[in-house]
Write a protein that holds these residues in place. Structure first.
Motif, mmCIF file in Angstrom:
data_model
loop_
_atom_site.group_PDB
_atom_site.id
_atom_site.type_symbol
_atom_site.label_atom_id
_atom_site.label_comp_id
_atom_site.label_asym_id
_atom_site.label_seq_id
_atom_site.Cartn_x
_atom_site.Cartn_y
_atom_site.Cartn_z
ATOM 1 N N CYS A 146 0.834 -1.210 0.000
ATOM 2 C CA CYS A 146 0.000 0.000 0.000
ATOM 3 C C CYS A 146 0.864 1.253 0.000
ATOM 4 O O CYS A 146 0.580 2.233 -0.693
ATOM 5 C CB CYS A 146 -0.929 0.009 1.218
ATOM 6 N N GLY A 147 1.930 1.218 0.779
ATOM 7 C CA GLY A 147 2.820 2.371 0.847
ATOM 8 C C GLY A 147 3.548 2.634 -0.457
ATOM 9 O O GLY A 147 3.947 3.772 -0.728
ATOM 10 N N LEU A 148 3.723 1.595 -1.271
ATOM 11 C CA LEU A 148 4.429 1.740 -2.541
ATOM 12 C C LEU A 148 3.497 2.059 -3.712
ATOM 13 O O LEU A 148 3.981 2.300 -4.827
ATOM 14 C CB LEU A 148 5.185 0.447 -2.863
ATOM 15 N N ALA A 149 2.193 2.055 -3.492
ATOM 16 C CA ALA A 149 1.223 2.222 -4.580
ATOM 17 C C ALA A 149 1.452 3.527 -5.334
ATOM 18 O O ALA A 149 1.685 4.577 -4.734
ATOM 19 C CB ALA A 149 -0.194 2.188 -4.020
ATOM 20 N N THR A 150 1.390 3.454 -6.661
ATOM 21 C CA THR A 150 1.632 4.639 -7.499
ATOM 22 C C THR A 150 0.360 5.154 -8.179
ATOM 23 O O THR A 150 0.414 6.140 -8.906
ATOM 24 C CB THR A 150 2.677 4.308 -8.577
ATOM 25 N N SER A 151 -0.755 4.479 -7.964
ATOM 26 C CA SER A 151 -2.027 4.936 -8.531
ATOM 27 C C SER A 151 -3.152 4.542 -7.587
ATOM 28 O O SER A 151 -2.982 3.643 -6.745
ATOM 29 C CB SER A 151 -2.260 4.326 -9.915
ATOM 30 N N LEU A 152 -4.299 5.185 -7.737
ATOM 31 C CA LEU A 152 -5.429 4.865 -6.868
ATOM 32 C C LEU A 152 -5.928 3.438 -7.069
ATOM 33 O O LEU A 152 -6.162 2.727 -6.079
ATOM 34 C CB LEU A 152 -6.560 5.868 -7.082
ATOM 35 N N PRO A 153 -6.127 2.946 -8.302
ATOM 36 C CA PRO A 153 -6.558 1.546 -8.461
ATOM 37 C C PRO A 153 -5.598 0.558 -7.801
ATOM 38 O O PRO A 153 -6.033 -0.425 -7.196
ATOM 39 C CB PRO A 153 -6.588 1.359 -9.988
ATOM 40 N N MET A 154 -4.287 0.832 -7.902
ATOM 41 C CA MET A 154 -3.311 -0.047 -7.271
ATOM 42 C C MET A 154 -3.475 -0.035 -5.750
ATOM 43 O O MET A 154 -3.460 -1.090 -5.096
ATOM 44 C CB MET A 154 -1.887 0.391 -7.652
ATOM 45 N N LEU A 155 -3.665 1.155 -5.184
ATOM 46 C CA LEU A 155 -3.841 1.267 -3.736
ATOM 47 C C LEU A 155 -5.116 0.565 -3.284
ATOM 48 O O LEU A 155 -5.129 -0.111 -2.249
ATOM 49 C CB LEU A 155 -3.872 2.747 -3.322
ATOM 50 N N ILE A 156 -6.191 0.696 -4.043
ATOM 51 C CA ILE A 156 -7.462 0.054 -3.679
ATOM 52 C C ILE A 156 -7.311 -1.471 -3.673
ATOM 53 O O ILE A 156 -7.803 -2.160 -2.772
ATOM 54 C CB ILE A 156 -8.580 0.498 -4.648
ATOM 55 N N VAL A 157 -6.618 -2.017 -4.676
ATOM 56 C CA VAL A 157 -6.397 -3.463 -4.739
ATOM 57 C C VAL A 157 -5.591 -3.925 -3.530
ATOM 58 O O VAL A 157 -5.928 -4.940 -2.882
ATOM 59 C CB VAL A 157 -5.680 -3.846 -6.045
ATOM 60 N N PHE A 158 -4.520 -3.198 -3.195
ATOM 61 C CA PHE A 158 -3.690 -3.592 -2.056
ATOM 62 C C PHE A 158 -4.451 -3.432 -0.731
ATOM 63 O O PHE A 158 -4.258 -4.217 0.203
ATOM 64 C CB PHE A 158 -2.397 -2.775 -2.028
ATOM 65 N N ARG A 159 -5.325 -2.410 -0.636
ATOM 66 C CA ARG A 159 -6.140 -2.254 0.577
ATOM 67 C C ARG A 159 -7.143 -3.402 0.701
ATOM 68 O O ARG A 159 -7.429 -3.871 1.804
ATOM 69 C CB ARG A 159 -6.874 -0.915 0.534
ATOM 70 N N LEU A 160 -7.676 -3.853 -0.432
ATOM 71 C CA LEU A 160 -8.573 -5.004 -0.422
ATOM 72 C C LEU A 160 -7.844 -6.240 0.103
ATOM 73 O O LEU A 160 -8.349 -6.968 0.974
ATOM 74 C CB LEU A 160 -9.093 -5.248 -1.837
#
Length: 517
Positions: free
Chosen positions: A94-108
């Protein structure tokens, strides 16, 4: 008798497993105050950014009730360790996410990985302590369940304002690694909690629960934003939720070994205590959401200061938890729960008298009064709930109990935010009626603001009217928040009476578990 005496000090076990669960519970609220920063960094709108919260809560809500079954399949310690590893790795991602879709997937994925930490913490602590000391044990676990959501906004605000939002996730990595090492070395599974393997998988029950709870969380998180049932999106997910959960209840009650053991609710102690913990979730999460939101939107507090409004209340809980843990062994849980509801009701009622002149010290004092009753609710409710649960059902009971508390939190937040939005409109309508030439106070205030306006003539009058209108909006909002706190006060006051009807419990060494049905 305890199922298996722990090889190490039970208090050390409680602290170690609580470390991992604290990390996970903290993440349910720590991101709230950082959404604006996350949206700005990842070029996302405020509405899009809320999916960072929703994705985590949906996944968490799905895994919570299934964690008892998963613990039975792979063994409770193994499942707990796997949850720690998964939560730590996904936090780093999550801390490395570079886009919102990527962050949402990692938060899921983070929510899926961490969903088992809360119920497994409670089950492990229950087996580590004898029955007569469970009040003290739940005093330790209560620090995780109650203090973590309170400290989340404070810590999140400080990290976001002082460093970068990514450190909200990165800080989980060293904590997770430490918890992993300590749990692996210190925690041992009793016989009833060891792996049973994939003897059977209730695919239908599993699917209905996942679908129903996932749809419910989407409705709760997006309902107010989409104006509830005026939205086809909300209507669709509401239908999916109701149909799936009703079908799940019918199906699960007919299974010999269901994914979620709803028959536990037939145990009166567990059922009544679960009802109370549901409202503990409502009181805790809704008030922890309302007060920071109020001081940020209407009083101009930044994220850190808004979080600091909650912190002294968290410190009060740290002091009270061990005290109440000892009181559970001396007084009936029903009396302590009734006292807790009265204290919470009084704190909410006191908060309903906020005015535009209220200051930081006033808000801190209100928050302390709000939370004084929570230890009297969480610890006795937990003790009573598990006083009649046999050891072999402890994992599934903990999962169901944690799910009910979290559902209370989600429903409470949606309830009060919707209530505030509607009452803002009601108060605005009432106040507007007083803004007319027949009201001397309005005429005098309009004249005063016109004299001090930057322009002259029509422009000065327009500025004066705009200033009055902004004050009207602010006062309508504050009154709506007061109404919401008053609603919580009335609900908890009624529950104080219901608490006295709860069954008695015995906490001494002679207490015998009631057979689970």
């Amino acid at each position: 008798m305890n199922a298996a005496a722990p090889a190490v000090n039970p208090y050390l076990i409680a602290v170690v497993v609580s470390l991992a669960a604290f990390m996970e519970v903290l993440d349910t609220t720590i991101v709230n105050v950082a959404l604006a920063h996350i949206g700005g960094s990842l070029a996302a709108s405020p509405d899009e950014s809320t999916w960072v919260l929703t994705s985590y809560l949906v996944a968490n809500g799905i895994v919570l009730p299934l964690s008892g079954w998963l613990a039975g399949v792979m063994g409770r310690k193994n499942y707990f360790l796997l949850s720690i590893v998964g939560f730590t790795l996904t936090s780093f991602a999550c801390g490395l996410a570079t886009s919102l879709p990527m962050l949402i997937v990692f938060r899921l994925l983070q929510g899926l990985a961490g969903g088992g930490l809360q119920p497994m913490q409670m089950a492990i602590v229950m087996d580590a302590f004898p029955l007569e000391k469970r009040g003290t044990a739940f005093g330790i676990t209560g620090l995780t369940m109650i203090v973590a959501p309170i400290l989340g906004p404070t810590l999140g605000g400080f990290i976001t304002d002082s460093f970068n939002w990514r450190w909200i996730f990165f800080m989980n990595v060293p904590i997770g690694l430490l918890a992993l090492i300590l749990v692996k070395r210190l925690v041992q599974d009793p016989v009833h909690a060891q792996a049973k393997g994939l003897l059977s998988i209730d695919y239908i029950g599993l699917g209905l629960v996942v679908l129903g709870l996932g749809a419910l969380q989407v409705v709760l998180d997006k309902g107010q934003e989409d104006d509830w049932f005026s939205s086809h999106f909300i209507i669709f997910f509401s239908i999916v939720c109701v149909v799936s959960l009703l079908a799940a209840v019918v199906w699960l009650l007919r299974q010999p070994d269901p994914v979620i053991d709803l028959r536990l609710m037939q145990n009166r102690s567990f059922g009544m205590a679960s009802l109370m913990i549901f409202f503990v979730g409502i009181a805790l999460y809704s008030s922890s959401t309302l007060l920071p939101l109020l001081v940020q939107t209407e009083f101009g507090y930044d994220a850190t200061t808004a979080g600091l409004v909650l912190s002294p209340g968290g410190l009060a809980l740290v002091i009270l938890m061990p005290v109440v843990g000892k009181l559970v062994n001396r007084f009936q849980a029903s009396y302590l729960i009734a006292l807790g509801m009265l204290l919470v009701s009084g704190g909410m009622w006191l908060t309903s008298f906020i005015t535009p002149q209220s200051d930081y010290e006033h808000f801190v004092l209100m928050r302390v009064f709000q939370v004084l009753g929570l230890p009297f609710l969480f610890i006795p409710s937990s003790t009573l709930a598990f006083s009649g649960i046999p050891p072999e059902k402890s994992s599934k009971a903990s999962a169901l109990f944690s799910l009910i508390r979290n559902l209370g939190g989600s429903i409470g937040i949606s309830l009060v935010l919707s209530y505030v939005a509607r009452h803002q409109q009601l108060h605005q309508t009432v106040l507007v009626e007083h803004l007319n030439a027949a009201n001397p106070g309005y005429v005098e205030l309009l004249a005063q603001y016109t004299r001090h306006a930057a322009g002259s003539g029509v422009e000065a009058g327009r500025q004066a009217l705009n200033r009055i209108y902004q004050q009207l909006l602010s006062q309508s909002s504050i009154l709506a928040y007061c109404d919401a706190f008053r609603l919580l006060a009335v609900i908890t006051l009624g529950l104080a009476g219901i608490a006295l009807l709860m069954p008695k419990h015995r906490s001494g060494p002679t207490a015998s578990p009631i057979a689970g049905h």
